[in-house]
Write a protein that holds these residues in place. Structure first.
Motif, PDB file in Angstrom:
ATOM      1  N   LEU A   5       0.822  -1.212   0.000  1.00 32.33           N
ATOM      2  CA  LEU A   5       0.000   0.000   0.000  1.00 32.33           C
ATOM      3  C   LEU A   5       0.855   1.259   0.000  1.00 32.33           C
ATOM      4  O   LEU A   5       0.551   2.229  -0.706  1.00 32.33           O
ATOM      5  CB  LEU A   5      -0.933  -0.001   1.213  1.00 32.33           C
ATOM      6  N   THR A   6       1.932   1.265   0.777  1.00 31.55           N
ATOM      7  CA  THR A   6       2.794   2.458   0.814  1.00 31.55           C
ATOM      8  C   THR A   6       3.501   2.662  -0.520  1.00 31.55           C
ATOM      9  O   THR A   6       3.694   3.802  -0.957  1.00 31.55           O
ATOM     10  CB  THR A   6       3.833   2.371   1.940  1.00 31.55           C
ATOM     11  N   THR A   7       3.898   1.578  -1.174  1.00 29.02           N
ATOM     12  CA  THR A   7       4.558   1.725  -2.472  1.00 29.02           C
ATOM     13  C   THR A   7       3.598   2.304  -3.507  1.00 29.02           C
ATOM     14  O   THR A   7       3.959   3.205  -4.271  1.00 29.02           O
ATOM     15  CB  THR A   7       5.099   0.380  -2.985  1.00 29.02           C
ATOM     16  N   GLY A   8       2.374   1.783  -3.528  1.00 31.89           N
ATOM     17  CA  GLY A   8       1.391   2.299  -4.473  1.00 31.89           C
ATOM     18  C   GLY A   8       0.999   3.725  -4.171  1.00 31.89           C
ATOM     19  O   GLY A   8       0.875   4.562  -5.084  1.00 31.89           O
ATOM     20  N   MET A   9       0.790   4.029  -2.901  1.00 27.91           N
ATOM     21  CA  MET A   9       0.423   5.382  -2.502  1.00 27.91           C
ATOM     22  C   MET A   9       1.526   6.367  -2.865  1.00 27.91           C
ATOM     23  O   MET A   9       1.269   7.470  -3.364  1.00 27.91           O
ATOM     24  CB  MET A   9       0.151   5.426  -0.994  1.00 27.91           C
ATOM     25  N   VAL A  22      -5.520   9.033  -2.105  1.00 28.60           N
ATOM     26  CA  VAL A  22      -6.350   9.228  -0.906  1.00 28.60           C
ATOM     27  C   VAL A  22      -6.869   7.888  -0.387  1.00 28.60           C
ATOM     28  O   VAL A  22      -6.823   7.608   0.822  1.00 28.60           O
ATOM     29  CB  VAL A  22      -7.521  10.180  -1.213  1.00 28.60           C
ATOM     30  N   VAL A  23      -7.367   7.047  -1.280  1.00 28.35           N
ATOM     31  CA  VAL A  23      -7.933   5.762  -0.872  1.00 28.35           C
ATOM     32  C   VAL A  23      -6.873   4.857  -0.276  1.00 28.35           C
ATOM     33  O   VAL A  23      -7.079   4.236   0.784  1.00 28.35           O
ATOM     34  CB  VAL A  23      -8.624   5.071  -2.061  1.00 28.35           C
ATOM     35  N   TRP A  24      -5.721   4.778  -0.916  1.00 25.22           N
ATOM     36  CA  TRP A  24      -4.655   3.912  -0.396  1.00 25.22           C
ATOM     37  C   TRP A  24      -4.095   4.450   0.914  1.00 25.22           C
ATOM     38  O   TRP A  24      -3.777   3.676   1.820  1.00 25.22           O
ATOM     39  CB  TRP A  24      -3.550   3.744  -1.441  1.00 25.22           C
ATOM     40  N   ALA A  25      -3.976   5.770   1.036  1.00 25.62           N
ATOM     41  CA  ALA A  25      -3.507   6.365   2.292  1.00 25.62           C
ATOM     42  C   ALA A  25      -4.492   6.083   3.419  1.00 25.62           C
ATOM     43  O   ALA A  25      -4.094   5.796   4.562  1.00 25.62           O
ATOM     44  CB  ALA A  25      -3.309   7.871   2.119  1.00 25.62           C
ATOM     45  N   ALA A  26      -5.785   6.148   3.105  1.00 26.47           N
ATOM     46  CA  ALA A  26      -6.810   5.835   4.103  1.00 26.47           C
ATOM     47  C   ALA A  26      -6.712   4.379   4.537  1.00 26.47           C
ATOM     48  O   ALA A  26      -6.864   4.059   5.730  1.00 26.47           O
ATOM     49  CB  ALA A  26      -8.199   6.133   3.540  1.00 26.47           C
TER      50      ALA A  26
END
Length: 233
Positions: free
Chosen positions: A5-9, A208-212
């Motif tokens: 998730l952090t890589t994609g975000m 925004v979605v991935w950070a959430a």
């Protein structure tokens, strides 16, 4: 999951910032945020989930911006930057092992080892960004094709560890490096336009979605007491 998730975000956040405020300002702002996040992380005496994952997120954004600027701003081909970052990564790992005698993340109990760790992590993000763009754009696999490729590659160190007696440390770092282009390819596929082979959700919305999702998972870990860093599990 958090690493993916952090890589994609970081990938989509970098693209959004570069197109919104410009790559130079994006590098500056993300660099300041990275230094601040790492300062807080290094000052912490124990693993604090929100501190650690904020630092990882900032490393992701800055590493992505740096790799993109090398290509867009300086004209460095993705193949060249991929090889260059790979050489830097090999050098860092070599220096780390020579200085400390181990590359295990379970042994990071001094400031020097933690500095080696974060420098290595930053390089893996830059390498992963360049490699992901290389396969998607230069080699013509597209973002979804790249995601499939890296997902298959991601299974290799796991199989090596379970079936071929690959050591846990090389298995970990190999998987860690591959996680970056895997997560970035999936996020890019979701964010870019349909004309570019994506789903067209937009980089801002995906960020925004991935950070959430990251915030929810980290919050759940804190509430349930499962506060060990997922990166070392």
């Amino acid at each position: 999951m958090l690493k993916l998730l952090t890589t994609g975000m970081g990938e989509t956040a970098s693209d959004y910032l570069a197109h919104t405020i410009g790559p130079v300002i994006a590098v500056g702002l993300s660099g300041v945020a990275l230094v601040a996040a790492l300062a807080v992380q290094l000052a912490a005496k124990r693993y604090v989930p929100w501190v650690y994952w904020t630092a990882v997120a900032m490393v992701s954004v800055f590493g992505t911006v740096a790799a993109d600027v090398a290509h867009v701003g300086l004209g460095v081909p993705y193949a060249v930057s991929s090889v260059g970052f790979a050489l830097v990564l090999a050098l860092l790992l070599g220096l780390w092992h020579r200085a400390e005698g181990t590359l295990s993340v379970h042994s990071i109990d001094t400031t020097r080892r933690e500095l080696f760790y974060w420098a290595t992590v930053l390089t893996t993000f830059a390498l992963g960004t360049a490699a992901g763009d290389l396969t998607a754009v230069v080699l013509g696999l597209g973002y979804l094709g790249s995601a499939v490729l890296f997902a298959a590659a991601f299974a290799v160190p796991a199989l090596g560890y379970r079936r071929l007696r690959l050591g846990p440390v090389p298995a970990f770092w190999t998987a860690y490096v591959i996680t970056r282009p895997l997560g970035a390819s999936v996020a890019d596929w979701m964010g870019v336009s349909v004309a570019r082979g994506g789903l067209g959700f937009g980089t801002g919305l995906v960020t925004v979605v991935w950070a959430a999702a990251i915030a929810v998972i980290v919050g759940y870990a804190v509430v349930t007491g499962r506060t060990r860093a997922a990166v070392v599990d």
